[in-house]
Design a protein around this motif. Structure first.
Motif, PDB file in Angstrom:
ATOM      1  N   GLU A  78       0.824  -1.210   0.000  1.00 40.99           N
ATOM      2  CA  GLU A  78       0.000   0.000   0.000  1.00 40.99           C
ATOM      3  C   GLU A  78       0.862   1.265   0.000  1.00 40.99           C
ATOM      4  OE1 GLU A  78      -2.564  -0.492   3.348  1.00 40.99           O
ATOM      5  OE2 GLU A  78      -3.759  -2.028   2.350  1.00 40.99           O
ATOM      6  N   ALA A  79       1.948   1.243   0.752  1.00 39.17           N
ATOM      7  CA  ALA A  79       2.851   2.403   0.767  1.00 39.17           C
ATOM      8  C   ALA A  79       3.511   2.596  -0.597  1.00 39.17           C
ATOM      9  CB  ALA A  79       3.915   2.224   1.847  1.00 39.17           C
ATOM     10  N   ALA A  80       3.886   1.509  -1.261  1.00 41.70           N
ATOM     11  CA  ALA A  80       4.524   1.606  -2.574  1.00 41.70           C
ATOM     12  C   ALA A  80       3.527   2.021  -3.652  1.00 41.70           C
ATOM     13  CB  ALA A  80       5.174   0.276  -2.942  1.00 41.70           C
ATOM     14  N   SER A  81       2.251   1.692  -3.485  1.00 37.75           N
ATOM     15  CA  SER A  81       1.238   2.007  -4.484  1.00 37.75           C
ATOM     16  C   SER A  81       0.805   3.470  -4.446  1.00 37.75           C
ATOM     17  CB  SER A  81       0.013   1.121  -4.293  1.00 37.75           C
ATOM     18  OG  SER A  81       0.364  -0.229  -4.491  1.00 37.75           O
ATOM     19  N   ALA A  82       1.015   4.139  -3.317  1.00 36.90           N
ATOM     20  CA  ALA A  82       0.635   5.549  -3.208  1.00 36.90           C
ATOM     21  C   ALA A  82       1.544   6.395  -4.097  1.00 36.90           C
ATOM     22  CB  ALA A  82       0.737   6.011  -1.757  1.00 36.90           C
ATOM     23  N   HIS A  83       0.973   7.412  -4.721  1.00 39.19           N
ATOM     24  CA  HIS A  83       1.754   8.298  -5.585  1.00 39.19           C
ATOM     25  C   HIS A  83       2.649   9.189  -4.735  1.00 39.19           C
ATOM     26  CE1 HIS A  83      -0.197   7.016  -9.197  1.00 39.19           C
ATOM     27  NE2 HIS A  83      -1.385   7.285  -8.699  1.00 39.19           N
ATOM     28  N   PRO A  84       3.880   9.424  -5.179  1.00 37.74           N
ATOM     29  CA  PRO A  84       4.816  10.235  -4.383  1.00 37.74           C
ATOM     30  C   PRO A  84       4.425  11.711  -4.386  1.00 37.74           C
ATOM     31  CG  PRO A  84       5.782   9.723  -6.489  1.00 37.74           C
ATOM     32  CD  PRO A  84       4.483   8.955  -6.413  1.00 37.74           C
ATOM     33  N   ASP A  85       4.886  12.421  -3.361  1.00 34.21           N
ATOM     34  CA  ASP A  85       4.597  13.846  -3.246  1.00 34.21           C
ATOM     35  C   ASP A  85       5.705  14.716  -3.821  1.00 34.21           C
ATOM     36  OD1 ASP A  85       2.248  13.251  -1.916  1.00 34.21           O
ATOM     37  OD2 ASP A  85       3.216  13.281   0.042  1.00 34.21           O
ATOM     38  N   GLY A  86       6.921  14.220  -3.894  1.00 41.95           N
ATOM     39  CA  GLY A  86       8.077  15.031  -4.274  1.00 41.95           C
ATOM     40  C   GLY A  86       8.325  15.150  -5.759  1.00 41.95           C
ATOM     41  N   LEU A  87       7.313  15.437  -6.555  1.00 41.95           N
ATOM     42  CA  LEU A  87       7.525  15.623  -7.988  1.00 41.95           C
ATOM     43  C   LEU A  87       8.183  16.974  -8.234  1.00 41.95           C
ATOM     44  CD1 LEU A  87       4.141  14.372  -9.462  1.00 41.95           C
ATOM     45  CD2 LEU A  87       6.299  13.157  -9.361  1.00 41.95           C
ATOM     46  N   GLY A  88       8.887  17.089  -9.359  1.00 40.58           N
ATOM     47  CA  GLY A  88       9.540  18.340  -9.716  1.00 40.58           C
ATOM     48  C   GLY A  88       8.528  19.409 -10.093  1.00 40.58           C
ATOM     49  N   ARG A  89       9.051  20.597 -10.354  1.00 39.48           N
ATOM     50  CA  ARG A  89       8.171  21.692 -10.772  1.00 39.48           C
ATOM     51  C   ARG A  89       7.544  21.356 -12.120  1.00 39.48           C
ATOM     52  NH1 ARG A  89      11.217  26.806 -11.622  1.00 39.48           N
ATOM     53  NH2 ARG A  89      12.442  25.348 -12.808  1.00 39.48           N
ATOM     54  N   ASP A  90       6.300  21.688 -12.264  1.00 39.21           N
ATOM     55  CA  ASP A  90       5.578  21.516 -13.534  1.00 39.21           C
ATOM     56  C   ASP A  90       5.673  20.093 -14.060  1.00 39.21           C
ATOM     57  OD1 ASP A  90       4.977  24.210 -13.402  1.00 39.21           O
ATOM     58  OD2 ASP A  90       6.755  24.774 -14.548  1.00 39.21           O
ATOM     59  N   CYS A  91       5.588  19.095 -13.186  1.00 35.82           N
ATOM     60  CA  CYS A  91       5.647  17.694 -13.607  1.00 35.82           C
ATOM     61  C   CYS A  91       4.346  16.987 -13.260  1.00 35.82           C
ATOM     62  CB  CYS A  91       6.797  16.965 -12.918  1.00 35.82           C
ATOM     63  SG  CYS A  91       8.423  17.545 -13.437  1.00 35.82           S
ATOM     64  N   ASP A  92       3.940  16.080 -14.123  1.00 38.63           N
ATOM     65  CA  ASP A  92       2.783  15.216 -13.889  1.00 38.63           C
ATOM     66  C   ASP A  92       3.259  13.774 -13.871  1.00 38.63           C
ATOM     67  OD1 ASP A  92       1.002  17.344 -13.901  1.00 38.63           O
ATOM     68  OD2 ASP A  92       0.625  17.184 -16.058  1.00 38.63           O
ATOM     69  N   ILE A  93       2.454  12.897 -13.299  1.00 42.14           N
ATOM     70  CA  ILE A  93       2.792  11.476 -13.266  1.00 42.14           C
ATOM     71  C   ILE A  93       2.411  10.853 -14.603  1.00 42.14           C
ATOM     72  CG2 ILE A  93       2.266   9.265 -12.191  1.00 42.14           C
ATOM     73  CD1 ILE A  93       1.845  10.785  -9.580  1.00 42.14           C
ATOM     74  N   ALA A  94       3.379  10.260 -15.275  1.00 50.61           N
ATOM     75  CA  ALA A  94       3.122   9.587 -16.547  1.00 50.61           C
ATOM     76  C   ALA A  94       2.835   8.108 -16.312  1.00 50.61           C
ATOM     77  CB  ALA A  94       4.310   9.749 -17.492  1.00 50.61           C
ATOM     78  N   GLU A  95       3.586   7.495 -15.407  1.00 48.75           N
ATOM     79  CA  GLU A  95       3.437   6.053 -15.156  1.00 48.75           C
ATOM     80  C   GLU A  95       3.960   5.756 -13.753  1.00 48.75           C
ATOM     81  OE1 GLU A  95       4.919   1.862 -17.156  1.00 48.75           O
ATOM     82  OE2 GLU A  95       5.377   3.753 -18.137  1.00 48.75           O
ATOM     83  N   HIS A  96       3.284   4.846 -13.055  1.00 50.99           N
ATOM     84  CA  HIS A  96       3.685   4.451 -11.702  1.00 50.99           C
ATOM     85  C   HIS A  96       3.751   2.928 -11.666  1.00 50.99           C
ATOM     86  CE1 HIS A  96       4.192   5.011  -7.392  1.00 50.99           C
ATOM     87  NE2 HIS A  96       3.367   4.001  -7.221  1.00 50.99           N
ATOM     88  N   ARG A  97       4.919   2.392 -11.324  1.00 54.20           N
ATOM     89  CA  ARG A  97       5.101   0.933 -11.273  1.00 54.20           C
ATOM     90  C   ARG A  97       5.464   0.502  -9.863  1.00 54.20           C
ATOM     91  NH1 ARG A  97       8.821  -0.302 -16.566  1.00 54.20           N
ATOM     92  NH2 ARG A  97       7.409   0.614 -18.086  1.00 54.20           N
ATOM     93  N   VAL A  98       4.983  -0.680  -9.481  1.00 53.13           N
ATOM     94  CA  VAL A  98       5.332  -1.282  -8.197  1.00 53.13           C
ATOM     95  C   VAL A  98       5.915  -2.658  -8.496  1.00 53.13           C
ATOM     96  CG1 VAL A  98       4.458  -2.107  -5.994  1.00 53.13           C
ATOM     97  CG2 VAL A  98       3.518  -0.028  -6.999  1.00 53.13           C
ATOM     98  N   ILE A  99       7.122  -2.920  -7.992  1.00 53.75           N
ATOM     99  CA  ILE A  99       7.825  -4.167  -8.265  1.00 53.75           C
ATOM    100  C   ILE A  99       8.094  -4.871  -6.941  1.00 53.75           C
ATOM    101  CG2 ILE A  99       9.878  -5.189  -9.311  1.00 53.75           C
ATOM    102  CD1 ILE A  99      10.141  -2.518 -10.892  1.00 53.75           C
ATOM    103  N   GLY A 100       7.819  -6.149  -6.888  1.00 50.84           N
ATOM    104  CA  GLY A 100       8.108  -6.901  -5.662  1.00 50.84           C
ATOM    105  C   GLY A 100       7.086  -7.988  -5.440  1.00 50.84           C
ATOM    106  N   PRO A 101       7.054  -8.626  -4.321  1.00 50.04           N
ATOM    107  CA  PRO A 101       7.767  -8.288  -3.100  1.00 50.04           C
ATOM    108  C   PRO A 101       9.200  -8.828  -3.089  1.00 50.04           C
ATOM    109  CG  PRO A 101       6.380 -10.174  -2.658  1.00 50.04           C
ATOM    110  CD  PRO A 101       6.126  -9.755  -4.088  1.00 50.04           C
ATOM    111  N   PHE A 102      10.034  -8.116  -2.351  1.00 49.88           N
ATOM    112  CA  PHE A 102      11.401  -8.543  -2.075  1.00 49.88           C
ATOM    113  C   PHE A 102      11.487  -8.831  -0.587  1.00 49.88           C
ATOM    114  CE2 PHE A 102      11.650  -5.525  -5.600  1.00 49.88           C
ATOM    115  CZ  PHE A 102      12.295  -6.299  -6.543  1.00 49.88           C
ATOM    116  N   SER A 103      12.268  -9.835  -0.237  1.00 52.87           N
ATOM    117  CA  SER A 103      12.433 -10.108   1.194  1.00 52.87           C
ATOM    118  C   SER A 103      13.839 -10.623   1.468  1.00 52.87           C
ATOM    119  CB  SER A 103      11.408 -11.132   1.677  1.00 52.87           C
ATOM    120  OG  SER A 103      11.649 -12.390   1.108  1.00 52.87           O
ATOM    121  N   SER A 104      14.262 -10.386   2.701  1.00 47.36           N
ATOM    122  CA  SER A 104      15.549 -10.916   3.132  1.00 47.36           C
ATOM    123  C   SER A 104      15.336 -12.351   3.612  1.00 47.36           C
ATOM    124  CB  SER A 104      16.124 -10.057   4.255  1.00 47.36           C
ATOM    125  OG  SER A 104      15.287 -10.116   5.389  1.00 47.36           O
TER     126      SER A 104
END
Length: 136
Positions: A78-104
């Motif tokens: 759920e945390a990885a699926s949320a869209h990030p807040d720190g986009l650059g100036r004048d930027c929109d989200i084009a694509e969001h990918r979630v890869i995993g799960p990874f585990s130790s």
């Protein structure tokens, strides 16, 4: 080849006119705009822990670990699926990918000599999120 004076004036010549392009109305799509919106990547992780105590400490720790695994995996997803807040100036989200799960690899601490016997197992589980941006 004739001289310039010998050309016929009625000759159809294509006159090229260089017009100024209206740059204000055109969308910005230069390489500089793309460089201002780099991809954003982050690893979202959770610690999974299982504890057991008593005669069946190892089995209890294993069962607790399995129950916690699914909850922690879902929380990281759920945390990885949320869209990030720190986009650059004048930027929109084009694509969001979630890869995993990874585990130790799960690690164990078993103390059967203690009174009462105790066991503990733990590992990390997480997802990688990658957000590709485009100029607005």
């Amino acid at each position: 080849m004739g001289k310039r004076d010998e050309r016929r004036p009625d000759m159809d010549m294509k006159v090229r006119k260089r017009e100024k392009r209206d740059r204000q109305g055109a969308p910005r799509r230069g390489i500089v705009d793309v460089l201002a919106c780099p991809p954003i990547s982050r690893f979202h992780y959770e610690l999974v822990v299982g504890n057991g105590i008593g005669e069946d400490a190892v089995e209890d720790a294993q069962e607790a670990f399995q129950r916690a695994w699914e909850m922690r995996r879902q929380k990281a997803f759920e945390a990885a699926s949320a869209h990030p807040d720190g986009l650059g100036r004048d930027c929109d989200i084009a694509e969001h990918r979630v890869i995993g799960p990874f585990s130790s690899t799960p690690d164990w601490r078993i103390d059967l000599q203690a009174d009462p016997p105790a066991a503990m197992t733990w590992c990390w589980v997480g997802y990688q999120s990658i957000t590709f941006c485009r100029p607005a």
